[in-house]
Design an enzyme around this catalytic site. Structure first.
Site, short mmCIF file in Angstrom:
data_model
loop_
_atom_site.label_atom_id
_atom_site.label_comp_id
_atom_site.label_asym_id
_atom_site.label_seq_id
_atom_site.Cartn_x
_atom_site.Cartn_y
_atom_site.Cartn_z
N SER A 138 0.84 -1.20 0.00
CA SER A 138 0.00 0.00 0.00
C SER A 138 0.88 1.24 0.00
O SER A 138 2.01 1.22 0.50
CB SER A 138 -0.90 0.01 1.24
N TYR A 151 -2.88 -0.41 10.55
CA TYR A 151 -2.95 -0.79 9.14
C TYR A 151 -1.71 -0.29 8.40
O TYR A 151 -1.06 -1.05 7.67
CB TYR A 151 -4.20 -0.20 8.50
#
EC number: 1.1.1.1
Length: 254
Positions: A138, A151
């Site tokens: 990500s 996260y």
């Protein structure tokens, strides 16, 4: 890497970005696409089969949080059937900073364990043929969304692991690169929890900014697969594909 006639394992190949990427892969005519996912979706599998009947699409239920031993057992079943696997795509991920342990287990530990398991079949030190790994990380691995630090940290860890895998390729024969999507319109980002509820409106605020579609992401994902560049850090954001240069601030010199 030309996708045509290759054998590909795709972990989480039925998710938002995953399913559109599976579609793009099938269009390019691999020999086999093996999808490992937590929840079976017969309609999605049927759609992939219909998209290109020459491609053999198979599904196995798989939870990335299982042990390395259990993953190895599943992979043995797949390798016994296919004989060779050219590419492993790790795409599992969750976004919910209320679930701290599960976030780390799915986004980081699961990727590490799946790769550890496949090394039993690929590692050239064990007589294996080598292979290619594409890890979905990500852009939060570059710079965190600070309201979801768990996260973001899990994705940074996955990115760091991938970078190390690439450096180990001369030893193992296994190459690796990361796919780092920007904010993509999936169910993942429509509603999610910040850590300790530091920002209850985090999802709403995030979606006020430009996003990309899952199709845009998938199309560039496949371009990265075709480029097949060991150690590449691909930013897949706003419909574009860009190789990121990683800044080195320290070196172990070993």
């Amino acid at each position: 890497m030309a996708i045509a006639n290759k054998n590909i394992i795709f972990v989480a190949g039925l998710g938002g970005i995953g399913f559109d990427t599976s579609r793009e892969i099938v269009k390019r005519g691999p020999k086999n696409l093996v999808i490992l996912d937590r929840i079976e979706n017969p309609a999605a599998i049927a759609e992939l089969k219909a998209l290109n009947p020459k491609v053999t699409v198979t599904f196995y239920p798989y939870d990335v949080t299982v042990s390395v031993a259990e993953t190895t057992k599943l992979l043995k079943t797949i390798f016994d059937k296919l004989k060779t696997v050219d590419l492993l795509i790790n795409g599992a991920g969750i976004l919910d900073d209320h679930q701290i342990e599960r976030t780390i287990a799915v986004n980081f530990t699961g990727t590490v364990n799946t790769i550890t398991a496949i090394m039993s079949f690929w590692d050239k030190r064990k007589g294996g043929p080598g292979g290619v790994i594409a890890n979905v990380c990500s852009v939060t691995g570059f710079n965190a969304i600070y309201q979801v630090p768990v996260y973001s940290a899990s994705k940074a860890a996955a990115l760091s692991f991938t970078n190390s895998l690439a450096r180990l390729a001369p030893i193992t024969g296994v190459t690796a690169y990361s796919i780092n999507p920007g904010i993509t319109k999936t169910t993942l980002v429509h509603k999610f929890n910040s850590w300790l509820d530091v920002e209850p409106r985090v999802a709403e605020l995030l979606l006020e900014h430009p996003t990309q579609t899952t199709l845009q992401c998938a199309q560039n994902f496949v371009k990265a697969i075709e480029a097949n560049q060991n150690g590449a850090i691909w930013k897949v954001d706003l419909g574009t594909l860009e190789a990121i240069e990683w800044t080195k601030h320290w070196d172990s010199h070993i």
